[in-house]
Design a protein around this motif. Structure first.
Motif, PDB file in Angstrom:
ATOM      1  N   UNK A 130       0.934  -0.541  -0.107  1.00  0.00           N
ATOM      2  CA  UNK A 130       0.103  -0.217   0.346  1.00  0.00           C
ATOM      3  C   UNK A 130       0.490   1.198  -0.007  1.00  0.00           C
ATOM      4  N   UNK A 131       2.268   1.070   0.398  1.00  0.00           N
ATOM      5  CA  UNK A 131       2.845   2.496   0.046  1.00  0.00           C
ATOM      6  C   UNK A 131       3.468   2.956  -1.210  1.00  0.00           C
ATOM      7  N   UNK A 132       3.768   1.557  -1.664  1.00  0.00           N
ATOM      8  CA  UNK A 132       4.504   1.633  -3.049  1.00  0.00           C
ATOM      9  C   UNK A 132       3.814   1.485  -4.560  1.00  0.00           C
ATOM     10  N   UNK A 133       4.272   2.727  -5.105  1.00  0.00           N
ATOM     11  CA  UNK A 133       2.914   2.134  -6.462  1.00  0.00           C
ATOM     12  C   UNK A 133       4.188   2.393  -7.287  1.00  0.00           C
ATOM     13  N   UNK A 134       3.395   1.814  -8.468  1.00  0.00           N
ATOM     14  CA  UNK A 134       4.123   1.206  -9.492  1.00  0.00           C
ATOM     15  C   UNK A 134       5.391   2.183  -9.875  1.00  0.00           C
ATOM     16  N   UNK A 135       5.219   3.536 -10.076  1.00  0.00           N
ATOM     17  CA  UNK A 135       5.809   4.088 -10.917  1.00  0.00           C
ATOM     18  C   UNK A 135       7.272   4.358 -10.198  1.00  0.00           C
ATOM     19  N   UNK A 136       7.207   3.729  -8.859  1.00  0.00           N
ATOM     20  CA  UNK A 136       8.268   4.052  -7.874  1.00  0.00           C
ATOM     21  C   UNK A 136       9.278   2.730  -8.332  1.00  0.00           C
ATOM     22  N   UNK A 137       8.591   1.948  -8.728  1.00  0.00           N
ATOM     23  CA  UNK A 137       9.713   0.875  -9.266  1.00  0.00           C
ATOM     24  C   UNK A 137      10.608   1.478 -10.063  1.00  0.00           C
ATOM     25  N   UNK A 138      11.811   0.681 -10.423  1.00  0.00           N
ATOM     26  CA  UNK A 138      12.378   0.627 -11.503  1.00  0.00           C
ATOM     27  C   UNK A 138      11.927  -0.092 -12.710  1.00  0.00           C
ATOM     28  N   UNK A 139      12.101   0.502 -14.101  1.00  0.00           N
ATOM     29  CA  UNK A 139      11.369   0.034 -15.214  1.00  0.00           C
ATOM     30  C   UNK A 139      11.752  -2.122 -15.281  1.00  0.00           C
ATOM     31  N   UNK A 140      12.981  -2.282 -14.431  1.00  0.00           N
ATOM     32  CA  UNK A 140      13.998  -3.642 -14.510  1.00  0.00           C
ATOM     33  C   UNK A 140      13.611  -4.532 -13.193  1.00  0.00           C
ATOM     34  N   UNK A 141      13.018  -3.468 -12.679  1.00  0.00           N
ATOM     35  CA  UNK A 141      12.376  -4.455 -11.194  1.00  0.00           C
ATOM     36  C   UNK A 141      11.080  -5.434 -12.295  1.00  0.00           C
ATOM     37  N   UNK A 142      11.973  -7.220 -11.318  1.00  0.00           N
ATOM     38  CA  UNK A 142      10.566  -7.450 -11.487  1.00  0.00           C
ATOM     39  C   UNK A 142       9.476  -8.230 -10.450  1.00  0.00           C
ATOM     40  N   UNK A 143       8.039  -8.704 -10.817  1.00  0.00           N
ATOM     41  CA  UNK A 143       7.781  -8.654 -10.148  1.00  0.00           C
ATOM     42  C   UNK A 143       7.017  -9.999 -10.077  1.00  0.00           C
ATOM     43  N   UNK A 144       6.427 -11.025  -8.737  1.00  0.00           N
ATOM     44  CA  UNK A 144       6.156 -12.119  -9.208  1.00  0.00           C
ATOM     45  C   UNK A 144       4.755 -12.075  -8.452  1.00  0.00           C
ATOM     46  N   UNK A 145       3.995 -13.666  -9.327  1.00  0.00           N
ATOM     47  CA  UNK A 145       2.624 -13.574  -9.634  1.00  0.00           C
ATOM     48  C   UNK A 145       1.935 -15.246  -8.612  1.00  0.00           C
ATOM     49  N   UNK A 146       1.479 -15.003  -8.328  1.00  0.00           N
ATOM     50  CA  UNK A 146       1.598 -16.809  -8.121  1.00  0.00           C
ATOM     51  C   UNK A 146      -0.114 -16.674  -7.531  1.00  0.00           C
ATOM     52  N   UNK A 147       0.095 -18.084  -8.799  1.00  0.00           N
ATOM     53  CA  UNK A 147      -2.001 -17.985  -8.195  1.00  0.00           C
ATOM     54  C   UNK A 147      -1.936 -18.433  -7.302  1.00  0.00           C
ATOM     55  N   UNK A 148      -3.221 -18.387  -6.429  1.00  0.00           N
ATOM     56  CA  UNK A 148      -3.770 -18.584  -5.291  1.00  0.00           C
ATOM     57  C   UNK A 148      -4.598 -19.880  -4.893  1.00  0.00           C
ATOM     58  N   UNK A 149      -5.133 -20.132  -6.649  1.00  0.00           N
ATOM     59  CA  UNK A 149      -6.199 -21.488  -6.217  1.00  0.00           C
ATOM     60  C   UNK A 149      -5.077 -22.440  -7.205  1.00  0.00           C
ATOM     61  N   UNK A 150      -4.189 -22.093  -8.350  1.00  0.00           N
ATOM     62  CA  UNK A 150      -3.974 -23.591  -9.000  1.00  0.00           C
ATOM     63  C   UNK A 150      -2.113 -23.884  -8.544  1.00  0.00           C
ATOM     64  N   UNK A 169      -5.312 -15.355 -12.702  1.00  0.00           N
ATOM     65  CA  UNK A 169      -4.380 -15.865 -13.209  1.00  0.00           C
ATOM     66  C   UNK A 169      -4.907 -16.338 -14.771  1.00  0.00           C
ATOM     67  N   UNK A 170      -2.968 -16.770 -15.255  1.00  0.00           N
ATOM     68  CA  UNK A 170      -4.013 -17.015 -16.773  1.00  0.00           C
ATOM     69  C   UNK A 170      -3.923 -18.364 -17.985  1.00  0.00           C
ATOM     70  N   UNK A 171      -3.851 -18.951 -16.353  1.00  0.00           N
ATOM     71  CA  UNK A 171      -3.895 -21.042 -16.984  1.00  0.00           C
ATOM     72  C   UNK A 171      -5.585 -20.874 -17.564  1.00  0.00           C
ATOM     73  N   UNK A 172      -5.439 -21.442 -18.673  1.00  0.00           N
ATOM     74  CA  UNK A 172      -6.825 -21.933 -19.082  1.00  0.00           C
ATOM     75  C   UNK A 172      -8.008 -22.730 -18.229  1.00  0.00           C
TER      76      UNK A 172
END
Length: 83
Positions: A5-25, A56-59
């Motif tokens: 809640x404290x970090x906006x997307x524009x605060x990150x470097x363009x090369x910073x990676x974000x990890x997204x994990x599906x809670x369902x699959x 999630x982008x899984x089918x």
């Protein structure tokens, strides 16, 4: 109050990676800040808002995603023991 809640997307470097994990699959995907900034109006979003909108982008899954930032440095296993 979370770090998301404290970090906006524009605060990150363009090369910073974000990890997204599906809670369902459990599907894992990585996105860079550059990829997310390509969407109109995304620079103003906080990371918790991005997490709540991500799906999630899984089918057939479309589950909610958990967002995290992977460690930047090298990691190593425990080296040592009991004397």
């Amino acid at each position: 109050m979370s770090w998301k809640t404290a970090i906006q997307l524009r605060d990150l470097d363009r090369q910073d990676r974000l990890e997204l994990i599906c809670r369902k699959c459990g599907h894992l995907r990585y996105l860079t800040a550059k990829e997310l900034l390509a969407h109109k109006g995304a620079a103003q979003l906080y990371l918790d808002e991005i997490e709540s909108r991500a799906r999630c982008t899984q089918r057939g899954c479309k589950g909610l995603m958990r967002l995290s930032m992977p460690a930047q440095g090298e990691t190593s296993g425990f080296v040592g023991g009991i004397s």
